[in-house]
Design an enzyme around this catalytic site. Structure first.
Site, PDB file in Angstrom:
ATOM      1  N   SER A 258      -9.642 -94.397  14.358  1.00 29.75           N
ATOM      2  CA  SER A 258      -8.424 -94.365  13.554  1.00 29.75           C
ATOM      3  C   SER A 258      -8.843 -94.279  12.091  1.00 29.75           C
ATOM      4  CB  SER A 258      -7.613 -95.632  13.788  1.00 29.75           C
ATOM      5  OG  SER A 258      -8.310 -96.729  13.235  1.00 29.75           O
ATOM      6  N   LYS A 259      -7.862 -94.212  11.230  1.00 27.40           N
ATOM      7  CA  LYS A 259      -8.138 -94.095   9.792  1.00 27.40           C
ATOM      8  C   LYS A 259      -9.074 -95.196   9.329  1.00 27.40           C
ATOM      9  CE  LYS A 259      -5.187 -91.328   7.155  1.00 27.40           C
ATOM     10  NZ  LYS A 259      -3.914 -90.944   7.688  1.00 27.40           N
TER      11      LYS A 259
END
Ligand code: GLU
Length: 485
Positions: A258-259
């Site tokens: 994820s980010k």
């Protein structure tokens, strides 16, 4: 499928944002497989979700692929025999097939409202059975249809999944079987007439004569639905594309990427000073390996060595440190000319140079002393700033480090001896300072040279000191030492 058939692989992103590590890993494997087999790399934009896909993101996707060197043989801007390659320009094709599926009984009109569907889901949850459409509209009578129409309801087109199973051989996972109890009838066309991904992707893979679908594992469960579309189109099983579902990429913390743990856009890595060949080299290792414990591969080697057999089925783990190390290796491997070309935009963007010939000449001289020492191109401007700055000042956090008596002494002695130095070469500077500070004053090199480094470059982190002073020149070096005193 006959072995003489040309391999055709596609990368088919839905650019609802910038392309990320996960997308590009897929693109890279698609590209490498096409190049390895001498086939075609097709780039298709899946932009039927007009609310979320923007033209800006589409342009960014093209730019990112080009920047990485993943040139496509067919697709946007390049064209090709099976275009257009933007799904938004192919809506009539999907509509035609939806109608054909209705006519042949593969699909049906479904008039259920959102509330009714929600009620079905609710009942399924309560009964603890697999969620999915219950087939309510499969066999409506003419009267029932007329009633719905009179109510003003607009139907979706729904694919009918017959009882049974779908089996296919995934090139990475082997035989995969889906029981249709878990593959409910699915929507092909919304009630506003817009097609859904499953329809568009399958129709296009057939019409574009795609032979291999290499894509992320998250799409594995959509495969039986796509195979049903091939069947409805009348495609013979031996002509279905072959599927290879690439393993998930996990973050360093073993959570889904994820980010927070590395899944940022490729544009971000570009800005942060990563080279395309480093990104490609590193991403190639996420689920594939060149063998023999190797970790360095050039694009050419990737093409030579890439086979689906070498793709693992277990999840890969994204490791920023490793990417950084590979980037450092790739920077060191650059020719002086290429390193200069990569450096200049970073230096100008950071405002360190404006781009005059004199500045570029000095950059050229300075680059060899930092090429070994950096992991990203973004480290270049802060390292070379001291050579170009007009209003030189020692960094705030370093001022205190040279304010003590000992530092003053070091600087005074250095100033005196260097003033008398005729040969302003790094060897000459080093010789004088070693004699004066280490031998005569008996200081440790770190302390002695540390003070000079701060005075001359403004920071305790700099390229090698003596080379830096040689490049800066005698006049400026002495001026700065004087100023510090
Ligand atoms: N457009 C789909 C996506 O971006 C992928 C299509 C495919 O590879 O089958 O998720």
């Amino acid at each position: 499928m006959s072995s003489t058939k040309e391999v055709r692989v596609r990368f088919a992103p839905s650019p609802t944002g910038e392309l990320h590590v996960g997308n590009i890993r897929t693109a890279l494997f698609d590209w490498a497989y096409a190049r390895h087999t001498g086939g075609k790399f097709v780039f298709r934009i899946e932009d039927t979700d007009t609310e979320r896909v923007t033209d800006e993101y589409i342009q960014a996707a093209l730019g990112t692929l080009r920047w990485l060197g993943l040139e496509w043989d067919e697709g946007p801007e390049v064209g090709g025999p099976y275009g257009p390659y933007l799904q938004s320009q192919r809506l009539d094709i999907y509509a035609k097939y939806a109608q054909q599926f209705l006519d042949t009984g593969f699909a049906y009109h479904c008039y259920c409202s959102a509330e009714e569907l929600e009620a079905v889901r609710e009942a399924q949850r309560a009964a603890n059975v697999a969620p999915g459409y219950n087939g309510h509209c499969r066999n409506l009578t003419k009267e029932q249809v007329a009633e719905y129409v009179a109510m003003g309801r607009k139907p979706v087109v729904r694919m009918l999944m017959p009882d049974g199973t779908t089996t296919f051989t995934d090139l990475i996972r082997g035989e995969v079987i889906f029981d249709h109890n878990f593959v409910p009838d699915f929507v092909l066309v919304r009630n506003d007439g817009s097609p859904l991904y499953t329809l568009a992707v399958a129709v296009d893979d057939v019409l574009m004569k795609i032979t291999h679908v290499l894509r992320g594992e998250d799409l594995l469960s959509s495969t039986p639905r796509q195979i049903r579309v091939y069947q409805a189109m009348g495609v013979a099983p031996e002509d279905y594309p072959l599927f290879a579902h690439l393993p998930f990429v996990m973050g360093q913390d073993n959570a889904k990427l994820s980010k927070r743990n590395g899944e940022v856009s490729i544009a971000w890595y570009r800005e942060a000073g990563y080279l395309p060949e480093a990104i490609c080299n590193y991403l190639a290792l996420l689920g594939w390996s060149p063998g023999e414990d190797r970790e360095d591969v050039t694009m050419q080697e990737l093409v030579e060595l890439f086979t689906v057999e070498r793709v693992h089925s277990s999840p890969a783990r994204f490791d920023m440190k490793k990417l950084e190390a590979i980037n450092g290796d790739k920077i060191r491997a650059l020719t002086p000319e290429a390193f200069l070309d990569w450096s200049l935009p970073f230096l100008t963007r950071a405002g360190v140079i404006t781009g005059t010939d004199a500045e570029i000449a000095l950059v050229k001289q300075a680059l060899p002393i930092i090429q070994e020492r950096i992991a990203t191109l973004a480290e270049i401007p802060p390292m070379l700033k001291f050579l170009f700055t007009q209003d030189f000042a020692v960094a705030d956090d370093s001022v205190a480090k040279i304010a003590d008596e000992q530092s003053k002494k070091v600087l005074q002695v250095s100033l005196d001896r260097l003033t008398a130095l005729a040969d302003w070469s790094h060897e000459g500077i080093e010789g004088v300072l070693r004699t004066a500070l280490i031998e005569e004053l008996g200081l440790k090199p770190r302390i002695a040279f540390g003070a000079v480094r701060i005075a001359v470059t403004g920071s305790h982190i700099s390229p090698p000191l003596f080379e830096s002073m040689e490049l800066l020149g005698k006049e400026k070096s002495l001026e700065r030492i004087k100023a510090s005193l």
